[in-house]
Design an enzyme around this catalytic site. Structure first.
Site, PDB file in Angstrom:
ATOM      1  N   SER A  26      53.192  16.611  11.114  1.00 22.99           N
ATOM      2  CA  SER A  26      52.086  16.303  12.037  1.00 22.99           C
ATOM      3  C   SER A  26      51.035  17.403  11.959  1.00 22.99           C
ATOM      4  O   SER A  26      49.995  17.320  12.602  1.00 22.99           O
ATOM      5  CB  SER A  26      52.593  16.167  13.474  1.00 22.99           C
ATOM      6  OG  SER A  26      53.191  17.362  13.914  1.00 22.99           O
ATOM      7  N   ASN A 113      59.651  20.094  22.343  1.00 21.77           N
ATOM      8  CA  ASN A 113      59.323  18.908  23.160  1.00 21.77           C
ATOM      9  C   ASN A 113      58.444  19.258  24.358  1.00 21.77           C
ATOM     10  O   ASN A 113      57.485  18.550  24.669  1.00 21.77           O
ATOM     11  CB  ASN A 113      60.602  18.207  23.643  1.00 21.77           C
ATOM     12  CG  ASN A 113      61.457  17.716  22.488  1.00 21.77           C
ATOM     13  OD1 ASN A 113      61.044  17.814  21.334  1.00 21.77           O
ATOM     14  ND2 ASN A 113      62.631  17.208  22.779  1.00 21.77           N
ATOM     15  N   THR A 158      19.755 -13.455  31.188  1.00 19.68           N
ATOM     16  CA  THR A 158      21.137 -13.899  31.350  1.00 19.68           C
ATOM     17  C   THR A 158      21.309 -14.890  30.214  1.00 19.68           C
ATOM     18  O   THR A 158      20.356 -15.585  29.839  1.00 19.68           O
ATOM     19  CB  THR A 158      21.385 -14.595  32.714  1.00 19.68           C
ATOM     20  OG1 THR A 158      20.571 -15.765  32.762  1.00 19.68           O
ATOM     21  CG2 THR A 158      21.034 -13.691  33.899  1.00 19.68           C
ATOM     22  N   HIS A 159      22.497 -14.904  29.634  1.00 17.69           N
ATOM     23  CA  HIS A 159      22.776 -15.739  28.445  1.00 17.69           C
ATOM     24  C   HIS A 159      21.817 -15.425  27.293  1.00 17.69           C
ATOM     25  O   HIS A 159      21.539 -16.284  26.458  1.00 17.69           O
ATOM     26  CB  HIS A 159      22.684 -17.231  28.778  1.00 17.69           C
ATOM     27  CG  HIS A 159      23.389 -17.614  30.042  1.00 17.69           C
ATOM     28  ND1 HIS A 159      24.697 -18.027  30.071  1.00 17.69           N
ATOM     29  CD2 HIS A 159      22.981 -17.588  31.340  1.00 17.69           C
ATOM     30  CE1 HIS A 159      25.066 -18.279  31.321  1.00 17.69           C
ATOM     31  NE2 HIS A 159      24.043 -17.998  32.121  1.00 17.69           N
ATOM     32  N   SER A 280      15.958   1.358   3.659  1.00 19.19           N
ATOM     33  CA  SER A 280      16.804   0.599   2.738  1.00 19.19           C
ATOM     34  C   SER A 280      16.516   1.074   1.323  1.00 19.19           C
ATOM     35  O   SER A 280      15.383   1.449   1.007  1.00 19.19           O
ATOM     36  CB  SER A 280      16.468  -0.882   2.871  1.00 19.19           C
ATOM     37  OG  SER A 280      16.800  -1.563   1.682  1.00 19.19           O
ATOM     38  N   LYS A 286      12.054  -1.580   5.628  1.00 18.48           N
ATOM     39  CA  LYS A 286      13.134  -1.488   6.618  1.00 18.48           C
ATOM     40  C   LYS A 286      13.163  -0.189   7.415  1.00 18.48           C
ATOM     41  O   LYS A 286      12.914   0.891   6.890  1.00 18.48           O
ATOM     42  CB  LYS A 286      14.486  -1.652   5.921  1.00 18.48           C
ATOM     43  CG  LYS A 286      14.652  -2.993   5.282  1.00 18.48           C
ATOM     44  CD  LYS A 286      15.066  -4.054   6.255  1.00 18.48           C
ATOM     45  CE  LYS A 286      16.575  -4.040   6.329  1.00 18.48           C
ATOM     46  NZ  LYS A 286      17.036  -4.991   7.322  1.00 18.48           N
ATOM     47  N   ASN A 288      16.155   0.833   9.884  1.00 18.74           N
ATOM     48  CA  ASN A 288      17.419   0.306  10.426  1.00 18.74           C
ATOM     49  C   ASN A 288      17.999   1.207  11.520  1.00 18.74           C
ATOM     50  O   ASN A 288      18.049   2.430  11.354  1.00 18.74           O
ATOM     51  CB  ASN A 288      18.449   0.170   9.306  1.00 18.74           C
ATOM     52  CG  ASN A 288      18.020  -0.833   8.250  1.00 18.74           C
ATOM     53  OD1 ASN A 288      17.324  -1.798   8.572  1.00 18.74           O
ATOM     54  ND2 ASN A 288      18.393  -0.591   7.011  1.00 18.74           N
ATOM     55  N   GLU A 293      24.209   1.226  15.410  1.00 15.40           N
ATOM     56  CA  GLU A 293      25.226   0.354  14.808  1.00 15.40           C
ATOM     57  C   GLU A 293      26.540   1.101  14.614  1.00 15.40           C
ATOM     58  O   GLU A 293      27.627   0.572  14.845  1.00 15.40           O
ATOM     59  CB  GLU A 293      24.743  -0.164  13.453  1.00 15.40           C
ATOM     60  CG  GLU A 293      23.566  -1.111  13.538  1.00 15.40           C
ATOM     61  CD  GLU A 293      22.997  -1.366  12.159  1.00 15.40           C
ATOM     62  OE1 GLU A 293      23.457  -2.300  11.496  1.00 15.40           O
ATOM     63  OE2 GLU A 293      22.106  -0.611  11.715  1.00 15.40           O
ATOM     64  N   TYR A 320      62.524  12.456  24.860  1.00  7.83           N
ATOM     65  CA  TYR A 320      61.701  12.595  23.660  1.00  7.83           C
ATOM     66  C   TYR A 320      62.253  11.746  22.522  1.00  7.83           C
ATOM     67  O   TYR A 320      63.462  11.735  22.268  1.00  7.83           O
ATOM     68  CB  TYR A 320      61.634  14.072  23.214  1.00  7.83           C
ATOM     69  CG  TYR A 320      60.755  14.238  21.985  1.00  7.83           C
ATOM     70  CD1 TYR A 320      59.371  14.365  22.111  1.00  7.83           C
ATOM     71  CD2 TYR A 320      61.295  14.204  20.702  1.00  7.83           C
ATOM     72  CE1 TYR A 320      58.555  14.468  21.004  1.00  7.83           C
ATOM     73  CE2 TYR A 320      60.482  14.309  19.582  1.00  7.83           C
ATOM     74  CZ  TYR A 320      59.121  14.443  19.738  1.00  7.83           C
ATOM     75  OH  TYR A 320      58.307  14.535  18.640  1.00  7.83           O
ATOM     76  N   GLN A 325      55.338  11.411  18.292  1.00  7.94           N
ATOM     77  CA  GLN A 325      54.431  12.183  17.440  1.00  7.94           C
ATOM     78  C   GLN A 325      53.228  11.335  17.005  1.00  7.94           C
ATOM     79  O   GLN A 325      52.175  11.863  16.654  1.00  7.94           O
ATOM     80  CB  GLN A 325      55.226  12.669  16.228  1.00  7.94           C
ATOM     81  CG  GLN A 325      54.504  13.610  15.336  1.00  7.94           C
ATOM     82  CD  GLN A 325      55.426  14.147  14.254  1.00  7.94           C
ATOM     83  OE1 GLN A 325      56.466  14.716  14.557  1.00  7.94           O
ATOM     84  NE2 GLN A 325      55.065  13.942  13.011  1.00  7.94           N
TER      85      GLN A 325
HETATM   86  N1  ARG Z   1      56.400  17.683  15.673  1.00  9.47           N
HETATM   87  C1  ARG Z   1      56.842  17.179  16.925  1.00  9.47           C
HETATM   88  C2  ARG Z   1      55.724  16.399  17.591  1.00  9.47           C
HETATM   89  O1  ARG Z   1      54.642  16.627  17.226  1.00  9.47           O
HETATM   90  C3  ARG Z   1      57.214  18.281  17.854  1.00  9.47           C
HETATM   91  C4  ARG Z   1      58.402  17.966  18.691  1.00  9.47           C
HETATM   92  C5  ARG Z   1      59.529  17.737  17.797  1.00  9.47           C
HETATM   93  N2  ARG Z   1      60.726  17.690  18.508  1.00  9.47           N
HETATM   94  C6  ARG Z   1      61.869  17.370  17.947  1.00  9.47           C
HETATM   95  N3  ARG Z   1      62.883  17.387  18.677  1.00  9.47           N
HETATM   96  N4  ARG Z   1      61.944  17.067  16.680  1.00  9.47           N
HETATM   97  O2  ARG Z   1      55.941  15.611  18.493  1.00  9.47           O
END
Ligand code: ARG
Length: 477
Positions: A26, A113, A158-159, A280, A286, A288, A293, A320, A325
Site C-alpha cells: 500500500s 491496525n 425549468t425543464h 481545437s 473553437k 472549449n 468539462e 481488522y 487497505q
Molecule cells: N498495510 C496495512 C494497511 O494499510 C496496515 C495494517 C496491516 N495490518 C495487518 N495486520 N496486516 O491497512
C-alpha cells in the site's frame, strides 16, 4: 519459489511469495500519509517514555530519527520498496538502519491496525478542514460577484425551458447556499474524525498501561474511541469524507454544466477568459470550456469511490481485515477535490456576462407570461385557471405567427381576450424588470430581497468562521 523475508519471520517458516508482495503493497499510496504516520510515532514514543518503556536517551534517538526521516522524505531521498508493504514498515525499517535495535521498541503497545486508523483519521481531519477553507473563499467570491452583477436579468429555467426572469445574482447565490450546506457537512466530517483510535492495539487493547489521554491531548483529538474493536474496524470517518466530497462534486458538476451551456453560442450568456479554455487542433473557431468539462467528468470518480468503499466494508466481520487497505485509493484520490475547487474559484472569479442575448431569450421564451396571467387575476378579476388558458392561447398565437409578447399586434391580442387590448395594462405586465421586482416573497428575486439575502449570507459566513475546526498540527514537536 522466489520468496522475501518479512516482519513476522518469527512465526512463519518460509518467506512470502512475490504475488502477496505485489498485491499487498500500500506504500505507493500511503507514502502520502507520511506526515500523519510520523506524527503518530513521535507522540507514541513520548507516551512510551512517560510510562517508562523508553529512557530519555532512547526517546531522543527515536525522536531525532523520525525528524531525519521526515527530511529524507521531503528531499526525495527516502527509498521506497514495495517489499516493505506500507508506510509504517518503511519508517520502522529506516529507523532501525539509523539507530539500531532501539528502533524496535517504538512498536511497543501498538499495532499497524491502530496506526493506520490514526493516520487516516488525521488525514480526514486535515483534508476536511482544507475543503472548508476553500469553500469559504468561494462563498466570499460569490457574494462579491452577486453584488457586482445584481442588475443583470437572466432567464430562469425549468425543464431547460425558459421559466421566469431572475436577477443573475439570485441564480449565483443558489450555489452559495449549496456550498454553505457542503461546509456544514464537512464540519460534521471533521467532528466525527476527531476521535482518537491510537492505543487500541491490534483489536483488543494492549498489555501496557498506555496513556491514551496523553495521546489524545498531544495529537489534538477531542475524544477517543472507547472500544478498541470499533477503533480498528471502523472506516466511518472515510465514508463521511467520501460522501461529503461526492455531494460537493455533484454541486460543482451542475455548476459546470451551466457554465458549459451558458457559454455555448446557442445561449451566449457568459464568457470564460481564454486562459481557462482551450482551442481545437483542427477547428480554428473553437473556444472549449475544458476546465468545466473536466470537473464535471471527475464527479463520477468521487461517487464511485464512496460506493466502492461501502461495498468493500459491507461484508467484513470485526475487526481488522486486510480488505480495509482498499480504503487508501478512495482516500488519497479525495485530495483532488482541492484542485477542483481551485478551478471553480477561478471560473467564478473571472467569467463575464454577455448582455446581448439575455433580453432576446427572455422575450423569445415568453418569460413574463405568468405575470400577465397573474395580472388578469389581480386586476381584471378573472379566475387563475381561465387566465392561464387565455395567456396560453396568446402564446400559441405568437408562436404560430412568429411574434413575441412584445411585438404581437394589438388587434390579434384583442381577438384572444378584450382585456389584452389595453396597452397600458398589457405592457406594464409583460415588463421584464417589473416581473423581477414583483417577486417580493422572502427568498424571491426582487432587488431588496436579494440585498437582504446577501446580508444574511454575509452573517452566515461570519458565524461559520467562528466555529471553524482548529488547525491540524503535524509538525514534529
Ligand atoms: N498495510 C496495512 C494497511 O494499510 C496496515 C495494517 C496491516 N495490518 C495487518 N495486520 N496486516 O491497512
Amino acid at each position: 519459489m522466489d520468496t522475501k523475508e518479512t516482519l513476522w519471520k518469527g512465526r512463519s517458516e518460509g518467506n512470502v511469495h512475490p504475488i502477496l508482495i505485489e498485491l499487498g503493497e500500500s506504500i505507493l499510496l500511503d507514502i502520502k500519509l507520511y506526515k500523519e504516520d510520523l506524527k503518530g510515532s513521535y507522540i507514541h514514543a513520548k507516551m512510551l517514555y512517560k510510562i517508562g518503556i523508553l529512557n530519555e536517551e532512547e526517546l531522543s534517538l527515536i525522536l531525532n530519527g523520525l525528524k531525519q526521516i521526515q527530511r529524507e522524505i521531503e528531499e526525495h531521498k527516502f527509498p521506497i520498496n514495495i517489499e516493505l508493504e506500507d508506510i509504517h514498515t518503511h519508517i520502522e525499517q529506516r529507523l532501525k538502519e539509523m539507530i539500531g535495535p532501539i528502533a524496535g521498541k517504538l512498536h511497543t503497545g501498538r499495532s499497524r491496525n491502530d496506526q493506520i486508523a490514526l493516520d487516516t483519521h488525521l488525514y480526514v481531519k486535515k483534508l476536511s478542514r482544507q475543503i472548508i477553507l476553500k469553500l469559504l473563499e468561494i462563498c466570499k467570491i460569490i457574494i462579491n460577484r452577486s453584488e457586482e452583477l445584481i442588475d443583470f436579468i437572466f432567464p430562469s429555467y425549468t425543464h431547460l425551458q425558459v421559466a421566469q426572469p431572475v436577477r443573475f445574482s439570485h441564480h449565483l447565490m443558489a450555489y452559495f447556499w449549496m456550498f454553505i450546506r457542503d461546509i456544514e457537512r464537512m464540519i460534521f466530517v471533521f467532528e466525527q474524525a476527531n476521535r482518537l483510535p491510537l492505543g487500541c492495539g491490534a483489536a483488543t487493547g494492549v498489555n501496557y498501561e498506555n496513556d491514551r489521554l496523553f495521546l489524545k491531548k498531544e495529537l489534538n483529538f477531542k475524544e477517543l474511541y472507547e472500544n478498541s474493536m470499533d477503533a480498528v474496524s471502523s472506516r466511518d470517518h472515510i465514508f463521511n469524507l467520501l460522501y461529503g466530497i461526492s455531494v460537493i462534486a455533484v454541486h460543482l458538476s451542475r455548476l459546470c454544466e451551466e457554465i458549459i451551456l451558458f457559454s455555448s453560442v446557442e445561449f451566449s450568456f457568459i464568457e470564460l477568459p481564454d486562459s481557462l479554455t482551450t482551442g481545437s487542433s483542427i477547428m480554428p473557431q473553437k473556444k472549449n470550456p475544458d476546465l468545466a468539462e473536466l470537473i464535471r467528468g471527475k464527479t463520477g470518480k468521487f461517487i464511485s469511490n464512496l460506493n466502492s468503499l461501502l461495498i468493500t466494508v459491507k461484508g467484513l466481520p470485526l475487526t481488522y481485515n486486510r480488505d480495509l487497505q482498499e480504503d487508501r485509493k478512495p482516500l488519497i484520490e479525495s485530495e483532488e477535490i482541492l484542485k477542483i475547487l481551485e478551478g471553480i474559484h477561478l471560473m467564478i472569479l473571472s467569467f463575464k456576462i454577455k448582455e446581448k442575448k439575455l433580453e432576446k431569450s427572455l422575450q423569445k421564451g415568453f418569460s413574463t407570461a405568468t405575470d400577465l396571467a397573474d395580472a388578469l387575476v389581480q386586476k381584471k378579476q378573472i379566475p387563475f385557471r381561465e387566465a392561464h388558458h387565455i395567456i396560453g392561447k396568446l402564446v400559441k398565437t405568437c408562436v404560430d405567427n412568429g411574434y413575441t409578447l412584445f411585438d404581437i399586434p394589438q388587434e390579434l391580442r384583442k381577438s384572444i381576450h378584450p382585456d389584452l387590448s389595453d396597452d397600458n395594462f398589457y405592457y406594464e405586465n409583460i415588463d421584464i424588470q417589473k416581473s423581477v421586482e414583483k417577486k417580493v416573497s422572502r427568498g424571491g428575486t426582487a432587488k431588496k430581497r436579494i440585498l437582504e439575502q446577501i446580508q444574511y449570507a454575509k452573517s452566515t459566513l461570519e458565524n461559520i468562521k467562528k466555529s471553524l475546526p482548529e488547525e491540524i498540527d503535524l509538525d514534529l514537536n
